[in-house]
Design a protein around this motif. Structure first.
Motif, PDB file in Angstrom:
ATOM      1  N   LEU A  55       0.836  -1.210   0.000  1.00 15.08           N
ATOM      2  CA  LEU A  55       0.000   0.000   0.000  1.00 15.08           C
ATOM      3  C   LEU A  55       0.867   1.255   0.000  1.00 15.08           C
ATOM      4  O   LEU A  55       0.606   2.209  -0.741  1.00 15.08           O
ATOM      5  N   GLY A  56       1.881   1.257   0.837  1.00 10.68           N
ATOM      6  CA  GLY A  56       2.772   2.420   0.903  1.00 10.68           C
ATOM      7  C   GLY A  56       3.473   2.672  -0.411  1.00 10.68           C
ATOM      8  O   GLY A  56       3.581   3.823  -0.861  1.00 10.68           O
ATOM      9  N   HIS A  78       0.892   4.015  -3.059  1.00  5.62           N
ATOM     10  CA  HIS A  78       0.593   5.437  -2.803  1.00  5.62           C
ATOM     11  C   HIS A  78       1.780   6.316  -3.201  1.00  5.62           C
ATOM     12  O   HIS A  78       1.614   7.347  -3.857  1.00  5.62           O
ATOM     13  N   GLY A  82       2.158   6.606  -6.971  1.00  6.08           N
ATOM     14  CA  GLY A  82       1.022   7.168  -7.691  1.00  6.08           C
ATOM     15  C   GLY A  82       0.219   6.170  -8.503  1.00  6.08           C
ATOM     16  O   GLY A  82      -0.411   6.552  -9.495  1.00  6.08           O
ATOM     17  N   HIS A  83       0.215   4.916  -8.100  1.00 12.67           N
ATOM     18  CA  HIS A  83      -0.580   3.918  -8.804  1.00 12.67           C
ATOM     19  C   HIS A  83      -2.046   4.004  -8.365  1.00 12.67           C
ATOM     20  O   HIS A  83      -2.375   4.661  -7.362  1.00 12.67           O
ATOM     21  N   GLU A  84      -2.910   3.349  -9.093  1.00 15.19           N
ATOM     22  CA  GLU A  84      -4.357   3.463  -8.860  1.00 15.19           C
ATOM     23  C   GLU A  84      -4.856   2.310  -7.982  1.00 15.19           C
ATOM     24  O   GLU A  84      -4.948   1.166  -8.432  1.00 15.19           O
ATOM     25  N   ILE A  85      -5.185   2.612  -6.747  1.00 19.04           N
ATOM     26  CA  ILE A  85      -5.699   1.589  -5.826  1.00 19.04           C
ATOM     27  C   ILE A  85      -7.216   1.519  -5.974  1.00 19.04           C
ATOM     28  O   ILE A  85      -7.929   2.478  -5.694  1.00 19.04           O
TER      29      ILE A  85
END
Length: 223
Positions: free
Chosen positions: A169-170, A173, A176-179
């Motif tokens: 997750l870190g 974020h 800049g990827h799309e979660i």
């Protein structure tokens, strides 16, 4: 597993029509199925990978539920996915195959935009800092996945490791990827995607019996 059983499974894998076992050199020299995997399946259906597929339960179950999607389970340990390959043959599942190779070679095995989705199911979190390069969601691996995924391709990470969940997750974020979805305990979240909770690996069912939370992240890689 005894060495005799392993050898028996290795020999059986060599006879299975749904098992591909290239040498590392064959991959480096130019893997013949790269970019043309649909000729292997004899259709143009989407291709989904399971990285570190273990016994192949996830790939098999997804293949059963989605006959119009092609699945490829990848693992270096052929004696493990022997069970999945054998089950697929017994059930005449023609939309699933198993590839014995190192995951670090994935961008040499598939062409640009050839893959629709990737599942990473319960990978070794490689907690020690010196093992960072082996984590399947580190920056270098994400770049490889980005190369083979189509522009809207999805990556799924399912793990019992809070460390792996937090690390990924870190990183997502920070880069800049799309979660698309993330939760630290999907079996206690009624809004969890059905395909995530309805399919389980052998070890996952054991974790659940012990009350261990299962985490999940669904994301797109954006560079």
């Amino acid at each position: 597993m005894g060495s005799k059983n392993k050898l028996k499974r290795f020999r059986e894998n060599e006879t299975f029509t749904n098992v591909i076992q290239p040498t590392r050199q064959e991959v480096l020299d130019g893997f013949p199925l790269k970019g043309v995997w649909n000729t292997y399946f004899n259709n143009s259906n989407p291709i989904v990978l399971e990285l570190g597929c273990g016994k192949g339960e996830y790939s098999i179950d997804l293949a059963r539920k989605n006959p119009n999607i092609n699945y490829i389970g990848i693992d270096i340990k052929g004696a493990r996915f022997w069970r999945g390959a054998k089950t697929a043959l017994e059930e005449n599942l023609n939309n699933v195959a198993f590839l014995r190779t190192q995951i670090e070679l994935v961008d040499l095995l598939f062409g640009e935009n050839e893959v629709s989705e990737i599942w990473i199911t319960f990978p070794d979190p490689q907690i020690k800092y010196t093992r960072t390069k082996h984590r399947l969601t580190n920056t270098e691996f994400l770049k490889k996945y980005h190369h083979i995924l189509n522009p809207e391709g999805i990556v799924n990470l399912k793990t019992d490791s809070e460390f792996m969940h937090g690390y990924t997750l870190g990183l997502l974020h920070g880069e800049g990827h799309e979660i698309l979805y993330a939760h630290h305990d999907i079996y206690k979240n009624y809004h969890a995607p059905k395909e995530v909770t309805s399919t389980q690996t052998f070890y996952e069912s054991q974790y659940l019996e012990k009350g261990k939370p299962i985490t999940y992240i669904k994301f797109r890689i954006r560079y």
